[in-house]
Write a protein that holds these residues in place. Structure first.
Motif, PDB file in Angstrom:
ATOM      1  N   ARG A   1      54.611  23.645  -7.608  1.00 30.96           N
ATOM      2  CA  ARG A   1      54.927  23.450  -9.024  1.00 30.96           C
ATOM      3  C   ARG A   1      55.539  22.074  -9.277  1.00 30.96           C
ATOM      4  NH1 ARG A   1      57.454  28.825 -11.771  1.00 30.96           N
ATOM      5  NH2 ARG A   1      56.951  27.582 -13.626  1.00 30.96           N
ATOM      6  N   VAL A   2      56.455  21.648  -8.424  1.00 35.15           N
ATOM      7  CA  VAL A   2      57.079  20.350  -8.683  1.00 35.15           C
ATOM      8  C   VAL A   2      56.110  19.205  -8.396  1.00 35.15           C
ATOM      9  CG1 VAL A   2      59.413  21.234  -8.287  1.00 35.15           C
ATOM     10  CG2 VAL A   2      58.200  20.141  -6.412  1.00 35.15           C
ATOM     11  N   ARG A   3      55.173  19.395  -7.464  1.00 37.28           N
ATOM     12  CA  ARG A   3      54.157  18.351  -7.256  1.00 37.28           C
ATOM     13  C   ARG A   3      53.298  18.190  -8.512  1.00 37.28           C
ATOM     14  NH1 ARG A   3      53.172  20.805  -2.259  1.00 37.28           N
ATOM     15  NH2 ARG A   3      51.076  21.411  -2.893  1.00 37.28           N
ATOM     16  N   ARG A   4      52.946  19.299  -9.127  1.00 45.18           N
ATOM     17  CA  ARG A   4      52.176  19.214 -10.381  1.00 45.18           C
ATOM     18  C   ARG A   4      52.998  18.564 -11.482  1.00 45.18           C
ATOM     19  NH1 ARG A   4      50.396  24.417  -8.870  1.00 45.18           N
ATOM     20  NH2 ARG A   4      51.901  25.395 -10.298  1.00 45.18           N
ATOM     21  N   MET A   5      54.306  18.832 -11.485  1.00 46.30           N
ATOM     22  CA  MET A   5      55.170  18.192 -12.482  1.00 46.30           C
ATOM     23  C   MET A   5      55.154  16.676 -12.327  1.00 46.30           C
ATOM     24  SD  MET A   5      58.486  20.719 -12.588  1.00 46.30           S
ATOM     25  CE  MET A   5      59.396  19.606 -13.700  1.00 46.30           C
ATOM     26  N   ILE A   6      55.226  16.206 -11.096  1.00 44.67           N
ATOM     27  CA  ILE A   6      55.174  14.757 -10.861  1.00 44.67           C
ATOM     28  C   ILE A   6      53.837  14.193 -11.334  1.00 44.67           C
ATOM     29  CG2 ILE A   6      55.220  12.927  -9.126  1.00 44.67           C
ATOM     30  CD1 ILE A   6      56.986  14.797  -7.431  1.00 44.67           C
ATOM     31  N   GLN A   7      52.752  14.873 -10.962  1.00 45.04           N
ATOM     32  CA  GLN A   7      51.420  14.421 -11.377  1.00 45.04           C
ATOM     33  C   GLN A   7      51.323  14.344 -12.892  1.00 45.04           C
ATOM     34  OE1 GLN A   7      48.858  17.347  -9.599  1.00 45.04           O
ATOM     35  NE2 GLN A   7      48.983  16.463  -7.551  1.00 45.04           N
ATOM     36  N   ASP A   8      51.773  15.392 -13.563  1.00 45.67           N
ATOM     37  CA  ASP A   8      51.666  15.427 -15.020  1.00 45.67           C
ATOM     38  C   ASP A   8      52.570  14.388 -15.680  1.00 45.67           C
ATOM     39  OD1 ASP A   8      49.809  17.430 -14.886  1.00 45.67           O
ATOM     40  OD2 ASP A   8      51.197  19.048 -15.386  1.00 45.67           O
ATOM     41  N   ALA A   9      53.760  14.183 -15.118  1.00 43.27           N
ATOM     42  CA  ALA A   9      54.662  13.178 -15.682  1.00 43.27           C
ATOM     43  C   ALA A   9      54.043  11.784 -15.576  1.00 43.27           C
ATOM     44  CB  ALA A   9      56.014  13.215 -14.977  1.00 43.27           C
ATOM     45  N   LEU A  10      53.423  11.486 -14.442  1.00 38.86           N
ATOM     46  CA  LEU A  10      52.780  10.185 -14.266  1.00 38.86           C
ATOM     47  C   LEU A  10      51.553  10.045 -15.154  1.00 38.86           C
ATOM     48  CD1 LEU A  10      53.097   9.910 -10.379  1.00 38.86           C
ATOM     49  CD2 LEU A  10      54.312   8.517 -12.074  1.00 38.86           C
ATOM     50  N   THR A  11      50.790  11.137 -15.295  1.00 39.52           N
ATOM     51  CA  THR A  11      49.637  11.099 -16.201  1.00 39.52           C
ATOM     52  C   THR A  11      50.087  10.861 -17.634  1.00 39.52           C
ATOM     53  OG1 THR A  11      48.360  12.592 -14.779  1.00 39.52           O
ATOM     54  CG2 THR A  11      47.659  12.414 -17.077  1.00 39.52           C
ATOM     55  N   ALA A  12      51.189  11.531 -18.025  1.00 39.22           N
ATOM     56  CA  ALA A  12      51.733  11.329 -19.370  1.00 39.22           C
ATOM     57  C   ALA A  12      52.142   9.876 -19.570  1.00 39.22           C
ATOM     58  CB  ALA A  12      52.923  12.265 -19.595  1.00 39.22           C
ATOM     59  N   PHE A  13      52.729   9.274 -18.532  1.00 39.41           N
ATOM     60  CA  PHE A  13      53.121   7.858 -18.626  1.00 39.41           C
ATOM     61  C   PHE A  13      51.879   6.977 -18.748  1.00 39.41           C
ATOM     62  CE2 PHE A  13      55.314   4.020 -18.200  1.00 39.41           C
ATOM     63  CZ  PHE A  13      56.684   4.244 -18.139  1.00 39.41           C
ATOM     64  N   ALA A  14      50.867   7.249 -17.938  1.00 33.44           N
ATOM     65  CA  ALA A  14      49.658   6.424 -17.963  1.00 33.44           C
ATOM     66  C   ALA A  14      48.960   6.498 -19.321  1.00 33.44           C
ATOM     67  CB  ALA A  14      48.703   6.871 -16.855  1.00 33.44           C
ATOM     68  N   ARG A  15      48.991   7.668 -19.935  1.00 36.97           N
ATOM     69  CA  ARG A  15      48.272   7.881 -21.203  1.00 36.97           C
ATOM     70  C   ARG A  15      49.168   7.750 -22.439  1.00 36.97           C
ATOM     71  NH1 ARG A  15      45.010  13.442 -19.526  1.00 36.97           N
ATOM     72  NH2 ARG A  15      43.692  12.517 -17.897  1.00 36.97           N
ATOM     73  N   PHE A  16      50.465   7.533 -22.231  1.00 37.32           N
ATOM     74  CA  PHE A  16      51.417   7.559 -23.337  1.00 37.32           C
ATOM     75  C   PHE A  16      51.267   8.869 -24.126  1.00 37.32           C
ATOM     76  CE2 PHE A  16      51.202   2.663 -23.389  1.00 37.32           C
ATOM     77  CZ  PHE A  16      52.181   2.583 -22.408  1.00 37.32           C
ATOM     78  N   ASP A  17      51.377   9.977 -23.414  1.00 34.24           N
ATOM     79  CA  ASP A  17      51.094  11.299 -23.967  1.00 34.24           C
ATOM     80  C   ASP A  17      52.386  12.113 -24.047  1.00 34.24           C
ATOM     81  OD1 ASP A  17      50.318  13.893 -24.511  1.00 34.24           O
ATOM     82  OD2 ASP A  17      48.582  13.856 -23.170  1.00 34.24           O
ATOM     83  N   PRO A  18      53.064  12.142 -25.197  1.00 32.94           N
ATOM     84  CA  PRO A  18      54.333  12.861 -25.296  1.00 32.94           C
ATOM     85  C   PRO A  18      54.174  14.375 -25.224  1.00 32.94           C
ATOM     86  CG  PRO A  18      53.690  12.055 -27.457  1.00 32.94           C
ATOM     87  CD  PRO A  18      52.711  11.469 -26.472  1.00 32.94           C
ATOM     88  N   GLU A  19      53.025  14.898 -25.616  1.00 38.19           N
ATOM     89  CA  GLU A  19      52.830  16.346 -25.572  1.00 38.19           C
ATOM     90  C   GLU A  19      52.740  16.836 -24.126  1.00 38.19           C
ATOM     91  OE1 GLU A  19      49.559  17.378 -28.091  1.00 38.19           O
ATOM     92  OE2 GLU A  19      50.380  16.279 -29.801  1.00 38.19           O
TER      93      GLU A  19
END
Length: 242
Positions: free
Chosen positions: A137-155
């Motif tokens: 779960r925390v690995r997915r959290m890191i992945q999603d946080a970085l994806t959000a940063f790359a895409r500027f995706d606040p949702e």
């Protein structure tokens, strides 16, 4: 919202554009390495691979150096360019996110250290199932946080913050079960303590992933969402800033 990865200002100076893009790319590269560190540390634990655990610990210096380089670049841009608005928030978010990633690397190194200890003891202790699940779960959290940063995706960033709350609840449940197990079987204390420390590191990794997600929301929305709770955070994410 249009999730445009190039939403920060475009400048007459192409060099400034390049500098902003470069620090963002450096951060994402650092994030990729940190993500692999966490994955390898967990694999060292589950597979009882002390060699992989030692490799994770050696890589920690590389992560530290990446953080220093990003911090130096951010400081240089602040001094030379004096950015404003979204550009300033991008530089600050990169600097803060790099610090969180460095700390995730530290936690991965701790997991690797405990993996080496458990491998040397030669017996799989109680708690591996819970550890594997929380680790995923925390690995997915890191992945999603970085994806959000790359895409500027606040949702997507908000969903990372939501997941952190769920991980915290699962962590507390696992900790209660392991403490009970140690009380029932004192011979297991040394082994189970290593798993408890691994779980503690995973919980902290989740916290740092949430921090990165909060930096994304600040970057895109211009609103500091630390300490305000998920309900108000969601309101800020959904607010139309146009």
């Amino acid at each position: 919202m249009d999730k445009n990865p190039d939403m920060y200002s475009q400048h007459i100076s192409q060099q400034f554009n390049n500098e902003l893009e470069e620090i963002k790319n450096q951060l994402l590269s650092m994030g990729g390495l940190v993500e692999k560190q966490v994955s390898d540390a967990m694999r060292a634990l589950i597979d009882a691979d002390s060699g992989l655990g030692k490799a994770v610990r050696r890589k920690d210096d590389d992560i530290n150096q990446m953080e220093l380089h990003i911090d130096e670049e951010c400081t240089r841009i602040l001094a030379r360019r004096q950015p404003a608005a979204i550009d300033l928030r991008l530089v600050l978010a990169c600097s803060k996110a790099a610090t969180d990633l460095e700390r995730v690397g530290d936690e991965a190194a701790k997991i690797a250290r405990h993996a080496i200890k458990l491998t040397e003891e030669g017996e799989a202790p109680r708690g591996y199932i819970e550890t594997r699940h929380i680790g995923s779960r925390v690995r997915r959290m890191i992945q999603d946080a970085l994806t959000a940063f790359a895409r500027f995706d606040p949702e997507l960033a908000f969903r990372v913050a939501q997941e952190d709350k769920s991980v915290d609840l699962e962590y507390k449940t696992a900790m209660r079960e392991l403490v009970t197990f140690m009380m029932e079987d004192p011979r297991s204390i040394t082994r189970v303590l290593n798993i408890i420390w691994v779980l503690r590191s995973l919980e902290r990794i989740g916290d740092h992933a949430r921090n990165i997600a909060e930096h994304v929301i600040y970057l895109v929305k211009g609103q500091d969402v630390r300490y305000i709770g998920l309900k108000r955070m969601k309101e800020e994410v959904l607010k139309d800033n146009s």
